[in-house]
Design an enzyme around this catalytic site. Sequence first.
Site, short mmCIF file in Angstrom:
data_model
loop_
_atom_site.label_atom_id
_atom_site.label_comp_id
_atom_site.label_asym_id
_atom_site.label_seq_id
_atom_site.Cartn_x
_atom_site.Cartn_y
_atom_site.Cartn_z
CE LYS A 11 -10.73 2.63 5.27
NZ LYS A 11 -9.39 2.40 4.70
CD GLU A 34 -2.79 -0.65 2.70
OE1 GLU A 34 -2.70 0.45 3.31
OE2 GLU A 34 -3.51 -1.57 3.10
CD GLU A 54 -12.16 1.65 0.62
OE1 GLU A 54 -12.52 0.70 1.32
OE2 GLU A 54 -10.96 1.86 0.32
CD GLU A 93 -8.00 6.33 7.71
OE1 GLU A 93 -8.37 5.24 7.26
OE2 GLU A 93 -6.83 6.62 7.97
#
Length: 406
Positions: free
Chosen positions: A322, A265, A319, A328
């Site tokens: 999250k 990542e 997303e 985030e």
Amino acid sequence: MDFNRCSYSSLLVVILGFVFPAMMVSAIGINYGQIANNLPSPEDVVPLVRSIGATKLKLYDADARVLKSFANTGVEFIVCIGNQDLGMMRDAAKALAWVKTNVEAYLPATNITSITVGNEVLTLNDTPLSNNLLTAMISVHAALVSLNLDKKVSVTTAHALSVLETSYPPSAGAFRRDLRGYMTQILDFHVKTGSPFLINAYPYFAYKANPKKIPIDFVLFQPNSGIVDPVSNLHYDNMLFGQIDAVHSALASLGYKKVAVQISETGWPSKGDEDEVGATPENANKYIGNLMKLIAQRKGTPLRPNHDLNVYVFALFNENLKPGPTSERNYGLFKPDGTLAYPLRHTGNNVVHSNSSTSAPAPVPLETNSTSPGYLPASSTPGRFHVSRSGFFLCQNLMGLMTLLI
Ligand SMILES: *[C@@H]1O[C@H](CO)[C@@H](O)[C@H](O)[C@H]1NC(C)=O
Ligand SMILES: *[C@@H]1O[C@H](CO)[C@@H](O)[C@H](O)[C@H]1NC(C)=O
Ligand SMILES: *[C@@H]1O[C@H](CO)[C@@H](O)[C@H](O)[C@H]1NC(C)=O
């Protein structure tokens, strides 16, 4: 034209969103997280992945719809066994059942090449979970052997960069003392099975924790004078390469110089809270655009110049479910509606070998004790997320080291 090495201009075209064959860009991986309630269906994600030339996807589970949708697309997959399932994987029969259902069933149409057993387990400070990790990896590998799939599918786990206790200078990279016992056993497993060591590395965390000391250009792969490692004499013009080489040094110091390293990542948020300095679309564009350029040029790090970077960008989508700070929910290359989250194109700067510059970076640790924004399912507490963001920095010997900076 050599399709494996793409020119700058062709990459630009790809990144501008036209549909091109995936082989145009060499080996860009993307993390496909799905902590959201508004994402397109996996069938509709196939053309999006193609549009940015990604050839590899990493999942945080083994989502059946995703694996089916990408059958016969040539896209390579890493699937993941969640932290909450590690205990169960110690049981050989359960590991075998999992591998049959979630891997064997999709082969060969869907090209699953690796299984990550758990995510950032060793830095969750959960001893029972840490104790289960290696046993689960061995058990999953044994299942692959019994299905005669062990040559095709590797078994590994992804670590947070905070497994390091020292990361500056990169030549001094070392694992946390209390983790070295776990590490050597896991590294023996990598050597025996030929699997890679996976690390999640976010220059953004280091920058966010210390924006006054770290020049933004150094973390965004923009032209800057960089730093010289006083021991190796190697020149670093970006923080990610420093982080990766700190990992190489840590591996070498335990005697595992030859274990391959992949960046499972890395990424940059395009939006953040007021106190999240640097989380902007412009910076995300520079980070990802410049990184893609380095990948396309097949740049290695100063310590491993002839090795492909093997990077999985975080993440495919923003997303919305999250938890944690705004950043985030904003690591995505795409918004849920399938449009790019930011223009995603190169900024046109000559990233490599530049000497025109801004100030030199301060000698701060390149690791933080933050967890990554990847999907971090519960360890011992199902349904909980680990989102601590307590990165802090020890700026020791600042004056002494400043004299070593160019
Ligand atoms: C799957 O990916 C591996 C690794 O890149 C590659 O060597 C292999 O040819 C691929 N298999 C198929 C069927 O595409
Ligand atoms: C930067 O590099 C160029 C070309 O290598 C050189 O001509 C120039 O003098 C360098 N500038 C500095 C400030 O070192
Ligand atoms: C991270 O945590 C470890 C163990 O608690 C500590 O020794 C180390 O100094 C920390 N590193 C940073 C950069 O905060």
